[in-house]
Design a protein around this motif. Structure first.
Motif, short mmCIF file in Angstrom:
data_model
loop_
_atom_site.label_atom_id
_atom_site.label_comp_id
_atom_site.label_asym_id
_atom_site.label_seq_id
_atom_site.Cartn_x
_atom_site.Cartn_y
_atom_site.Cartn_z
N ILE A 83 1.05 -90.47 23.67
CA ILE A 83 2.12 -90.32 22.68
C ILE A 83 1.82 -91.16 21.44
CG2 ILE A 83 4.56 -90.82 22.22
CD1 ILE A 83 5.11 -90.03 25.15
N ARG A 84 1.36 -92.38 21.66
CA ARG A 84 1.02 -93.26 20.52
C ARG A 84 -0.05 -92.60 19.64
NH1 ARG A 84 -0.15 -98.53 22.80
NH2 ARG A 84 2.07 -98.84 22.61
N GLU A 85 -1.06 -92.02 20.25
CA GLU A 85 -2.11 -91.36 19.49
C GLU A 85 -1.57 -90.14 18.75
OE1 GLU A 85 -5.39 -90.50 17.54
OE2 GLU A 85 -5.03 -92.36 18.64
N ASP A 86 -0.71 -89.36 19.40
CA ASP A 86 -0.10 -88.20 18.75
C ASP A 86 0.73 -88.62 17.53
OD1 ASP A 86 -1.27 -86.45 20.51
OD2 ASP A 86 0.55 -86.15 21.71
N ILE A 87 1.45 -89.72 17.64
CA ILE A 87 2.25 -90.22 16.51
C ILE A 87 1.32 -90.61 15.37
CG2 ILE A 87 3.74 -92.10 15.72
CD1 ILE A 87 5.03 -92.03 18.54
N ARG A 88 0.26 -91.36 15.66
CA ARG A 88 -0.69 -91.77 14.63
C ARG A 88 -1.32 -90.57 13.92
NH1 ARG A 88 -3.28 -96.12 18.30
NH2 ARG A 88 -1.96 -97.89 17.84
N ALA A 89 -1.62 -89.53 14.69
CA ALA A 89 -2.29 -88.35 14.14
C ALA A 89 -1.31 -87.36 13.51
CB ALA A 89 -3.08 -87.64 15.24
N GLY A 90 0.00 -87.63 13.62
CA GLY A 90 0.99 -86.75 13.04
C GLY A 90 1.24 -85.49 13.86
N ARG A 91 0.85 -85.49 15.13
CA ARG A 91 1.03 -84.33 15.99
C ARG A 91 2.26 -84.41 16.87
NH1 ARG A 91 -4.66 -85.52 17.24
NH2 ARG A 91 -3.76 -86.61 19.00
N TYR A 92 2.94 -85.56 16.90
CA TYR A 92 4.07 -85.73 17.81
C TYR A 92 5.26 -84.91 17.32
CZ TYR A 92 7.41 -87.90 20.93
OH TYR A 92 8.36 -88.11 21.89
#
Length: 98
Positions: free
Chosen positions: A64-73
């Motif tokens: 989830i943290r990675e998705d937030i950083r990448a703007g995919r969340y």
């Protein structure tokens, strides 16, 4: 989702800057953060298994943290609302009915 009223949530966790990071931008941040505060990750890892238990999935949190950083969340308000309503129904249900 069930809310446990006995959870020790009265003590806020304080963030500490990463090594080499700039000092807090405001004096209010500096006042709120005790100088001896441990890194948040150390506090989380120090929690007893009964508190963290099997409800914590480190791999899921990292994803989830990675998705937030990448703007995919993607935030789905209807799913959040459904979960909150189910939780309230469970809390308001007479004992033995849930």
């Amino acid at each position: 989702m069930k809310i446990d009223p006995t959870a020790p949530s009265a003590t806020p966790l304080h963030r500490t800057p990463a090594p080499g990071a700039p000092a807090p931008s405001t004096s209010a941040e500096a006042v709120q953060r005790p100088k001896e505060a441990a890194p948040v990750s150390a506090l989380v890892h120090a929690m007893p298994a009964a508190v963290g238990g099997s409800d914590f999935d480190a791999a899921r949190v990292a994803a989830i943290r990675e998705d937030i950083r990448a703007g995919r969340y993607e935030i789905r308000p209807e799913r959040i609302a459904d979960g909150l309503l189910a939780s309230v129904r469970e809390l308001l249900a007479p004992k033995g009915e849930a």
